[in-house]
Scaffold this active site. Structure first.
Site, PDB file in Angstrom:
ATOM      1  CD  GLN A  78      -3.028   1.016   2.167  1.00 17.52           C
ATOM      2  OE1 GLN A  78      -3.128   0.065   2.913  1.00 17.52           O
ATOM      3  NE2 GLN A  78      -3.840   2.045   2.232  1.00 17.52           N
ATOM      4  CG  PHE A  79       1.352   3.721  -3.636  1.00 19.33           C
ATOM      5  CD1 PHE A  79       1.237   5.094  -3.820  1.00 19.33           C
ATOM      6  CD2 PHE A  79       0.445   2.886  -4.266  1.00 19.33           C
ATOM      7  CE1 PHE A  79       0.229   5.619  -4.618  1.00 19.33           C
ATOM      8  CE2 PHE A  79      -0.568   3.392  -5.060  1.00 19.33           C
ATOM      9  CZ  PHE A  79      -0.674   4.765  -5.239  1.00 19.33           C
ATOM     10  CB  THR A  80      -2.160   5.197  -0.233  1.00 15.22           C
ATOM     11  OG1 THR A  80      -2.618   4.054   0.480  1.00 15.22           O
ATOM     12  CG2 THR A  80      -2.537   5.091  -1.702  1.00 15.22           C
TER      13      THR A  80
END
Length: 145
Positions: A78-80
């Site tokens: 999850q790069f967010t």
């Protein structure tokens, strides 16, 4: 590297209508990488996560670890987690590692987790995923290195 750990009764990840990873009791890990993350970062996180004791040995006493309860891990990239929301209303993600760095780190992280003997299920790096979970507690821990 940033990891949001949630203690769960069960969790699953679905891609295009197909369940690609699921666990019973254990940890759901939301995993993001920064541009300066290394093997040392992975080793630190694996040690911290696999030795965490957040399962109850008796009412009100969190003294058991994942192995003690035969738990498993569902790891979801999850790069967010690296969203920058300081300015404006749309998050920026320039603080996240580029996919060419983050994807191999994610794969190695999951390999290192599995090498500890804990069952590991995963999502798919870069995919649009639907994550379902039943929180236990809830217990949510934020790791950053």
């Amino acid at each position: 590297m940033r990891v949001v750990l949630q203690r769960v009764k069960e969790a699953s990840v679905t891609i295009e209508g197909q369940v690609v990873g699921q666990i019973g009791q254990g940890y759901l890990l939301l995993v993001g990488f920064g541009p300066d993350d290394t093997e040392e970062t992975l080793d630190y996180m694996v040690h911290k996560i696999t030795n965490l004791r957040v399962f109850e040995s008796e009412p009100g006493k969190m003294n058991l670890g994942l192995k003690d309860v035969d738990g498993a891990i569902l790891s979801v990239s999850q790069f967010t987690l690296y969203a920058d929301v300081k300015h404006g209303n749309r998050p920026g993600f320039s603080n996240a590692a580029k996919p060419s760095l983050a994807e191999p780190l994610y794969q190695r992280f999951n390999e290192k987790l599995a090498a500890t003997g804990i069952p590991v299920a995963t999502g798919q790096f870069g995919a649009d995923m639907q994550v379902a979970l039943v929180n236990d507690g809830p217990v949510t821990i934020w790791y950053e290195k």
